[in-house]
Design an enzyme around this catalytic site. Structure first.
Site, PDB file in Angstrom:
ATOM      1  N   PHE A 136      -6.642   4.412  11.176  1.00  0.00           N
ATOM      2  CA  PHE A 136      -7.364   4.083   9.948  1.00  0.00           C
ATOM      3  C   PHE A 136      -7.967   2.697  10.100  1.00  0.00           C
ATOM      4  O   PHE A 136      -7.265   1.746  10.437  1.00  0.00           O
ATOM      5  CB  PHE A 136      -6.445   4.116   8.723  1.00  0.00           C
ATOM      6  CG  PHE A 136      -7.204   3.853   7.448  1.00  0.00           C
ATOM      7  CD1 PHE A 136      -7.866   4.872   6.789  1.00  0.00           C
ATOM      8  CD2 PHE A 136      -7.300   2.559   6.934  1.00  0.00           C
ATOM      9  CE1 PHE A 136      -8.608   4.621   5.638  1.00  0.00           C
ATOM     10  CE2 PHE A 136      -8.041   2.306   5.775  1.00  0.00           C
ATOM     11  CZ  PHE A 136      -8.694   3.338   5.138  1.00  0.00           C
ATOM     12  N   ASP A 221      -6.566  -3.790  15.641  1.00  0.00           N
ATOM     13  CA  ASP A 221      -6.693  -3.823  14.183  1.00  0.00           C
ATOM     14  C   ASP A 221      -5.315  -4.116  13.617  1.00  0.00           C
ATOM     15  O   ASP A 221      -4.452  -3.246  13.562  1.00  0.00           O
ATOM     16  CB  ASP A 221      -7.234  -2.474  13.675  1.00  0.00           C
ATOM     17  CG  ASP A 221      -7.357  -2.442  12.154  1.00  0.00           C
ATOM     18  OD1 ASP A 221      -6.746  -3.299  11.489  1.00  0.00           O
ATOM     19  OD2 ASP A 221      -8.048  -1.546  11.633  1.00  0.00           O
ATOM     20  N   LYS A 250      -5.754  -7.697   4.438  1.00  0.00           N
ATOM     21  CA  LYS A 250      -4.591  -7.395   3.580  1.00  0.00           C
ATOM     22  C   LYS A 250      -3.777  -8.648   3.213  1.00  0.00           C
ATOM     23  O   LYS A 250      -4.173  -9.356   2.305  1.00  0.00           O
ATOM     24  CB  LYS A 250      -3.742  -6.301   4.212  1.00  0.00           C
ATOM     25  CG  LYS A 250      -4.441  -4.934   4.079  1.00  0.00           C
ATOM     26  CD  LYS A 250      -3.503  -3.741   4.164  1.00  0.00           C
ATOM     27  CE  LYS A 250      -4.172  -2.480   3.647  1.00  0.00           C
ATOM     28  NZ  LYS A 250      -4.825  -1.663   4.666  1.00  0.00           N
TER      29      LYS A 250
END
Ligand SMILES: *Cc1c(COP(=O)(O)O)cnc(C)c1O
Length: 398
Positions: A136, A221, A250
Site C-alpha cells: 500500500f 516506504d 503518518k
C-alpha cells in the site's frame, strides 16, 4: 453537537469515500479518546499509526502553541524556515540520508519518490518501477499504481505505465520482474494495510544486492512502519539494509500532517530547482511537530517502551491464538505494529471491541490491526485484551 448529530451532518455533507463508524471524538488524553457523548475509548488505532505520542501531549502542545504565537503557520519554500531546516538536519543525522524534501502526506512522499526514481533512470532509458503484491502506497495516481492490490485499481484505469509487481518476501519473483529498464524497487519493510506482514531479512538484503548489481534505486516506504513504530527510529535500521530513498509521513509530525522524502547518497543533488515542489511542505506548524517527534525519538525512552509494550502485545496475541485457535490464526508484526490474522471477517471483532470502549483496526482481508500510541502501557494492553478476548469468545466454538 452530540454523536448522532455529527454523524448525521457527515452523512449529509461528506463525499462517502469512507465507511466511517457512527462515532465522533471530542477530546483526547494520553491513549484515551472521548466521544461527543462522553464515552471513553482506549485507542489502539492512533489515527492509523499517526498519534505516536497519544493525545494532549504537553511537549507537543507547548511547542505548537509557541509556534502559533510567533504568528507563523506557513510562509513558503520560496524562503528558508528554521523549524524545517532543523527537522531536515535531524532526519539526515538520524538516518544517514543526505537531503530531505518535505510534503504533507504519505502519498505525496511516494509521488516525489517515483518522480525522483524516474529522473534517476531517465538518462539510461530506465523508467520501470517494481512494487510488491499486497503493498500500500497511497491514493494518488502514482501511489495507487504502486499499490499492489487490485481492489484499489478497479474503475480507475488507465493507471501509470511502467509499474510491475513482484511477490513480497520472494527474491526470485523480484529478480524476474526487474530488467534493464527498471529504475527502482519500492518496498514497505513491514506491509501495513496489506495485512501487517514483515519482510524477511534475507529478502531485503537480497533486494539491496540486486539493486546494486542492476543500478536500480531501492525505495523504502516507511510511512507506517517508520518513526519508532517497530522499536527502531526507522524499520530499515533493524534490518541493517539502507535504502536510496525513504518516504515518511503518518507519525512524522506527531499528528500534524507532514510527509518527507529522504534522499541518500546515490540521489544527492538529483532534484534541481523547479523539478518538484509543495506549497505547504515543511510549513512551520508541521515542522514544529516533526522536531518534537524527532527529539523524543532520539532520547530513546519512547523506543524502549515500544519494545517492552510491543513484546507484551505480541504475547497477548499469541495467547489468544493458542486459546481460540478456530478464530485467531497468527500473530504478526514488530514493535507496536501488530496484527492478528483471524478466520472471520475482522470488522466483526473491531465492532464488538468498539462497543466495549476499545478501538482497533483491520488490515488486509483477515487481520485485526493494533497500532496504538507508542506510549501505551502494559496495563492498558492487558485491559484491551480482556476486551478482545470477550469479542473473540463470543464467536469461538472453544
Ligand atoms: C498510509 C500509508 C500511505 C499513504 O499515506 P497518506 O498520508 O494517506 O497519503 C503510504 N504508504 C504506506 C505504507 C502507508 O501506510
Amino acid at each position: 453537537m452530540n454523536n448522532a448529530e455529527i454523524v448525521k451532518k457527515g452523512q449529509e455533507n461528506y463525499m462517502h469515500t469512507y465507511a466511517s463508524y457512527p462515532v465522533a471524538f471530542a477530546r483526547g488524553e494520553g491513549c484515551y479518546l472521548y466521544d461527543a457523548d462522553g464515552k471513553k475509548y482506549l485507542d489502539m488505532v492512533a489515527g492509523i499509526a499517526v498519534n505516536a505520542l497519544g493525545y494532549n501531549n504537553k511537549r507537543l502542545n507547548d511547542a505548537l502553541k509557541a509556534q502559533l504565537d510567533t504568528g507563523l503557520i506557513h510562509t513558503s519554500n520560496l524562503y528558508y524556515n528554521e523549524k524545517a531546516v532543523t527537522a531536515a538536519e535531524k532526519l539526515n543525522k538520524l538516518t544517514g540520508s543526505s537531503e530531505v524534501f518535505f510534503c504533507n502526506s504519505g502519498a505525496e512522499a511516494n509521488e516525489a519518490a517515483l518522480k525522483l526514481a524516474r529522473k534517476y533512470g531517465s538518462a539510461k532509458g530506465k523508467y520501470k518501477v517494481c512494487s510488491m503484491v499486497h503493498s500500500f502506497h497511497g491514493r494518488t495516481y502514482g501511489a495507487i499504481t504502486l499499490t499492489g492490490q487490485d481492489k484499489y485499481h478497479k474503475g480507475f484505469s488507465p493507471l501509470l505505465p511502467g509499474v510491475v509487481y513482484a511477490e513480497f518476501n520472494n527474491l526470485e519473483s523480484v529478480k524476474e520482474a526487474v530488467d534493464e529498464e527498471t529504475c527502482a524497487i519500492i518496498v514497505e519493510p513491514i506491509q501495513g494495510e496489506g495485512g501487517v506482514i514483515i519482510a524477511d531479512r534475507e529478502f531485503l538484503e537480497g533486494v539491496r544486492k540486486l539493486c546494486d548489481e542492476k543500478d536500480v534505486l531501492l525505495i523504502f516506504d516507511e510511512v507506517q512502519c517508520g518513526m519508532g513504530r517497530t522499536g527502531y527510529p526507522f524499520a530499515f535500521m533493524g534490518y541493517g539494509v539502507e535504502p536510496d530513498i525513504l518516504t515518511s509521513a503518518k507519525a512524522l509530525g506527531g499528528g500534524v500532517p507532514m510527509g518527507a522524502l529522504l534522499g541518500f547518497s546515490k540521489v544527492k543533488g538529483l532534484y534541481e530547482p523547479g523539478n518538484h515542489a509543495s506549497t505547504f511542505g515543511g510549513n512551520y506548524l508541521a515542522a514544529t511537530g516533526a522536531n518534537v517527534m524527532l527529539d523524543i525519538l532520539a532520547e530513546g525512552e519512547l523506543l524502549e517502551n515500544v519494545k517492552a509494550s510491543g513484546e507484551f502485545l505480541e504475547s497477548k496475541i499469541k495467547a489468544l491464538c493458542a486459546k481460540y485457535s478456530d478464530i485467531c490464526l497468527e500473530s504478526r508484526g514488530l514493535g507496536l505494529m501488530r496484527g492478528m490474522q483471524v478466520s472471520v471477517v475482522p470488522s466483526q471483532i473491531v465492532s464488538a471491541c468498539m462497543e466495549k470502549g476499545l478501538l482497533v483496526a483491520t488490515a488486509g482481508y483477515d487481520v485485526v490491526r493494533f497500532v496504538p500510541p507508542l506510549i501505551i502501557t502494559k496495563d492498558q494492553i492487558d485491559w484491551a485484551f480482556s476486551v478482545v478476548e470477550e469479542a473473540v469468545k463470543g464467536i469461538s466454538k472453544h
